[in-house]
Design a protein around this motif. Structure first.
Motif, short mmCIF file in Angstrom:
data_model
loop_
_atom_site.label_atom_id
_atom_site.label_comp_id
_atom_site.label_asym_id
_atom_site.label_seq_id
_atom_site.Cartn_x
_atom_site.Cartn_y
_atom_site.Cartn_z
N THR A 5 -6.26 6.73 0.58
CA THR A 5 -6.04 6.80 -0.87
C THR A 5 -6.81 7.94 -1.52
OG1 THR A 5 -5.80 4.39 -0.85
CG2 THR A 5 -6.05 5.46 -2.99
N ASP A 25 -12.56 -0.95 -1.80
CA ASP A 25 -13.11 -1.26 -0.48
C ASP A 25 -14.60 -1.58 -0.59
OD1 ASP A 25 -12.62 -1.72 2.14
OD2 ASP A 25 -12.49 0.37 2.77
N GLN A 47 -9.96 3.24 3.11
CA GLN A 47 -9.49 3.91 1.90
C GLN A 47 -9.95 5.36 1.81
OE1 GLN A 47 -10.98 2.38 -1.87
NE2 GLN A 47 -8.90 2.19 -2.61
N HIS A 91 0.68 4.09 -2.93
CA HIS A 91 0.38 5.50 -2.69
C HIS A 91 1.46 6.43 -3.23
CE1 HIS A 91 -2.55 4.58 0.87
NE2 HIS A 91 -3.16 4.62 -0.30
N PHE A 100 0.82 -1.21 0.00
CA PHE A 100 0.00 0.00 0.00
C PHE A 100 0.85 1.26 0.00
CE2 PHE A 100 -3.64 -2.64 0.99
CZ PHE A 100 -4.69 -1.93 0.42
#
Length: 604
Positions: A323, A310, A319, A147, A143
């Motif tokens: 994100t 999600d 999220q 990102h 993750f």
């Protein structure tokens, strides 16, 4: 009225865009300070609705942008050189990389280099593995690199490519409105719609950079607290922002070559020294193995994460706060990074540009997060008092700003390296403020000729960013930063819409301009300036020809010395090759299509 004020101040810019951007920012700040609760509630509801209903649009958008860039670079359009007359690149690859990296996410790497992996390690994003486990470490690295890898640089690369094409191929002003010329036309980009687009872009840049500067100030304050015991107070925040702003003003005055370029090269070297220190002082073999494994985890999980929404969480998921906010925040200041990267990338082909902007910084990010991330995991799992790092960063009272300094406490030379890190963070923020000021001034005035612009006009933007960050951190820190973050999430929506229009406009322009002969030839366009700048130069007696409309340059010289001429027709369906010593057909053209030209096409 605005024009009169503009002239009295001795400015050389677009009054509507310049004062409109400042007024918008001032109103937002005033309302936030006067009605913090109301503003916070309003933006909270707006951003909440967008996240709940359009979060998928943000996730999909960045992935679509990435696919478009790769396809374009691999297509025949990848051979187009982003320069007016086939000139080679202005900067070496290493200098180019250092400048775009320092102005892009250098600050983010320093802030989140430890904080992001530790947060995801302690609290796995998908909540499908146990925290602080080996599986959690793998998920955390996947993750983190998602990102700050290809997707973040895609958000920068798309507008950068569009700016570079329309600025260097079509000679349009360095403004966001220029990217929509195929859609808006000549009158549109200079009219109310174009000015509104440019004001939104400048305001988004102001707020986006202000958030970065505010976070950086908190990190510097955390470092000073760890080293000197200086607590976070109003005066400490003002002092830190004052020093950073003054350094940025000095760099702005020095200019691109003596300011940003020198600072960027020094800063990237200092960051590499810090990274090598962690590598050598830590479990070197483990960090090297982990970095390679992290790259594999990123490659393995990227296709899934690029579309993960999600969807199986009935309530607002993890999220939403990570994100989606990252993408919205990043895209609001992508015009600033985009124009800056375009400005330092003249002379590179589209293929070289896309893969350079994507591959070089992403490769560095993979190494950076691999070393800092796996070093953090090792401290937590095997080091003494490793739980203190988790508690300080991801605990109930955790603070991401302290992460780097809590991390360095587990290494030798703690005090020296903490001070060294503070200096790196400060210089990263100086280069961000400096380059943002340079770009916002370019967007406001509509041309890149800095020698015509008073220095204090450029300095206004650096000063304004510093003031916004100071007001938000000191006057109403909780409501101010929260309102600003939620505001940016809302502003990110039109930027994503503009991203889709940007792809259409860029593709349309390349298809209109590209010839069928190899090497790929492209039409050349006369220099376009904003109407007020054209009028200003005429009043000054400047005989250099300029236009407010996109007009085709009837001939130009290629890199091999040949002169290419195009027939004076609306369709421009073919290119004729003319020997250099033969009379040029364009010399016979009379009227507005042939002004102050020459047979080599370089005096136009």
């Amino acid at each position: 009225m605005l024009q009169s004020l503009h002239d009295k101040m001795g400015l050389r810019t677009s009054p509507t865009i310049f004062f409109g951007s400042i007024l918008f920012a001032a109103v937002f700040i005033a309302l936030t300070l006067a009605f913090p609760t109301t503003m916070s509630t309003t933006f909270s509801k707006g951003s909440g609705w967008i996240i709940a209903n359009l979060g998928w649009f943000y996730i999909l958008g960045v992935t679509v942008f990435l696919i478009y860039l790769v396809v374009t670079a691999l297509s025949r359009f990848g051979r187009i050189r982003l320069s007016p007359h086939d000139e080679p690149p202005e900067h070496s690859f290493l200098t180019w990389f250092a400048m775009l990296f320092a102005a892009g996410i250098g600050t983010i790497l320093m802030f989140w280099g430890v904080a992001e992996p530790v947060n995801h390690f302690a609290n796995p994003p998908m909540a499908d593995v146990e925290g602080s486990s080996v599986e959690a470490a793998r998920e955390a690295m996947s993750f983190t690199l998602y990102h700050f890898g290809l997707h973040t640089w895609t958000i920068f690369a798309l507008p950068s490519l569009a700016f570079a094409y329309f600025i260097y191929q079509r000679n349009l002003p360095p403004r966001v409105s220029s990217l929509f010329h195929p859609l808006l036309g000549d009158e549109g980009i200079h009219g109310p719609v174009g000015k509104a687009i440019d004001i939104i872009a400048i305001v988004g840049t102001l707020f986006g950079v202000a958030v970065s500067i505010a976070l950086g100030t908190l990190q510097i304050n955390a470092g000073l607290s760890a080293v000197l015991g200086i607590d976070q107070t109003t005066w400490s925040i003002i002092a830190i922002l004052g020093v950073v702003t003054l350094l940025a003003l000095g760099s702005v005055i020095a200019g691109l070559e003596k300011g940003i370029k020198v600072l960027s090269n020094a800063n990237i070297l200092a960051a590499v020294v810090l990274m090598l220190f962690v590598l050598v002082s830590g479990p070197t073999l483990h960090l090297l193995r982990g970095t390679i494994e992290g790259a594999g985890l990123y490659a393995q999980n990227l296709p899934y994460l690029a579309f993960w929404n999600d969807a199986f969480d009935d309530n607002p998921g993890w999220q939403d706060g990570w994100t989606i906010f990252y993408w919205a925040w990043t895209i609001t200041w992508s015009p600033f990074v985009g124009i800056f990267i375009a400005r330092i990338s003249q002379g590179r082909t589209i293929r070289e540009f896309v893969f350079g902007v994507l591959a070089a910084p992403v490769s560095f990010s993979i190494i950076w997060y691999g070393i800092f991330g796996f070093a953090s995991f090792d401290i937590i799992r095997n080091g003494e008092n490793g739980g203190e790092l988790v508690e300080a960063v991801a605990g109930e009272n955790g603070d991401a700003a302290t992460a780097l300094f809590e991390f360095l406490a587990h290494f030798p030379l703690t005090t020296f390296m903490s001070v060294f890190s503070i200096v790196i963070v400060a210089i990263f923020f100086v280069t961000s403020m400096d380059s943002a000021s340079l770009v916002m001034d370019s967007m406001a005035r509509g041309h890149d000729e800095d020698e015509r612009v008073p220095v204090y006009q450029r300095a206004v933007w650096a000063l304004l960013v510093g003031i916004i960050a100071a007001v938000l951190l000191t006057a109403s820190p909780d409501a101010g930063i929260t309102a600003l973050s939620e505001f940016i999430t809302i502003v990110g929506l039109p930027f994503f819409v503009m991203g889709y229009l940007m792809m259409w406009a860029l593709n349309r322009a390349m298809r209109e301009d590209a010839g069928e002969l190899l090497p790929l030839a492209t039409k050349q366009w006369r220099k376009v300036l904003p109407p007020e700048e054209v009028e200003r130069r005429r009043d000054e007696g400047d005989e250099a020809w300029a236009t407010t409309e996109v007009e085709y340059d009837p001939h130009y010289s290629t890199s091999d010395g040949q002169v290419i001429a195009a027939p004076e027709t609306a369709a421009y369906e073919r290119h004729d090759l003319i020997e250099p010593d033969e009379p040029h057909p364009a010399d016979q053209v009379v009227g507005s299509s042939r002004l102050n030209g020459s047979t080599d096409g370089k005096d136009i």
